[in-house]
Design a protein around this motif. Sequence first.
Motif, mmCIF file in Angstrom:
data_model
loop_
_atom_site.group_PDB
_atom_site.id
_atom_site.type_symbol
_atom_site.label_atom_id
_atom_site.label_comp_id
_atom_site.label_asym_id
_atom_site.label_seq_id
_atom_site.Cartn_x
_atom_site.Cartn_y
_atom_site.Cartn_z
ATOM 1 N N GLY A 159 6.510 6.412 -11.168
ATOM 2 C CA GLY A 159 6.606 5.968 -9.783
ATOM 3 C C GLY A 159 5.869 4.669 -9.561
ATOM 4 O O GLY A 159 4.966 4.311 -10.319
ATOM 5 N N GLU A 164 1.596 3.989 -0.160
ATOM 6 C CA GLU A 164 2.939 4.493 0.146
ATOM 7 C C GLU A 164 3.853 4.417 -1.064
ATOM 8 O O GLU A 164 3.699 3.551 -1.937
ATOM 9 C CB GLU A 164 3.560 3.716 1.313
ATOM 10 N N PHE A 165 4.817 5.298 -1.058
ATOM 11 C CA PHE A 165 5.821 5.365 -2.127
ATOM 12 C C PHE A 165 6.751 4.167 -2.036
ATOM 13 O O PHE A 165 7.236 3.816 -0.971
ATOM 14 C CB PHE A 165 6.605 6.667 -1.964
ATOM 15 N N LYS A 210 15.129 6.366 -7.276
ATOM 16 C CA LYS A 210 15.135 6.506 -5.831
ATOM 17 C C LYS A 210 14.123 5.526 -5.261
ATOM 18 O O LYS A 210 13.180 5.141 -5.936
ATOM 19 C CB LYS A 210 14.820 7.930 -5.393
ATOM 20 N N ALA A 236 12.134 3.832 -1.504
ATOM 21 C CA ALA A 236 11.818 3.886 -0.083
ATOM 22 C C ALA A 236 12.840 3.032 0.671
ATOM 23 O O ALA A 236 13.343 2.036 0.139
ATOM 24 C CB ALA A 236 10.416 3.356 0.158
ATOM 25 N N VAL A 238 8.128 11.838 -4.241
ATOM 26 C CA VAL A 238 7.605 10.858 -3.296
ATOM 27 C C VAL A 238 6.099 11.038 -3.074
ATOM 28 O O VAL A 238 5.369 10.079 -2.886
ATOM 29 C CB VAL A 238 8.358 10.962 -1.960
#
Length: 120
Positions: free
Chosen positions: A34, A45-46, A58, A60, A102
């Motif tokens: 990630g 934050e992701f 994936k 944000a 996430v």
Amino acid sequence: VHLQASGGGWVQAGGSLRLSCAASGRTFSTYDMGWFRQAPGKEREFVGAINWSGSFTKYADSVKGRFTISRNNAKNTVYLQMNSLKPEDTAVYYCAAGTGAVAIGSYNYWGQGTQVTVSS
């Protein structure tokens, strides 16, 4: 797993940067990876994630369509290609190894962070 992020710097709005995260250890290919970021005075934050094989990513909503995550398991490295950068993308960017979710708590290992500054 030890993670080392690099590639940050200063760029004008609309520009591009590519961050790299090099991992040590033979288990890198078993982890989802990630990217997170933390701006001054804000929570971490992701940004996005990639699964262990690189077949699924994936993002944000704030970076979707502008940022791309990829990985090279042979080189134990994950990348974050950032295009069309905006001033609000300014933050310290962190890579992490874990489940690819996430939530920050889903990641067990973290890199030291690399600063990205986008000027208007």
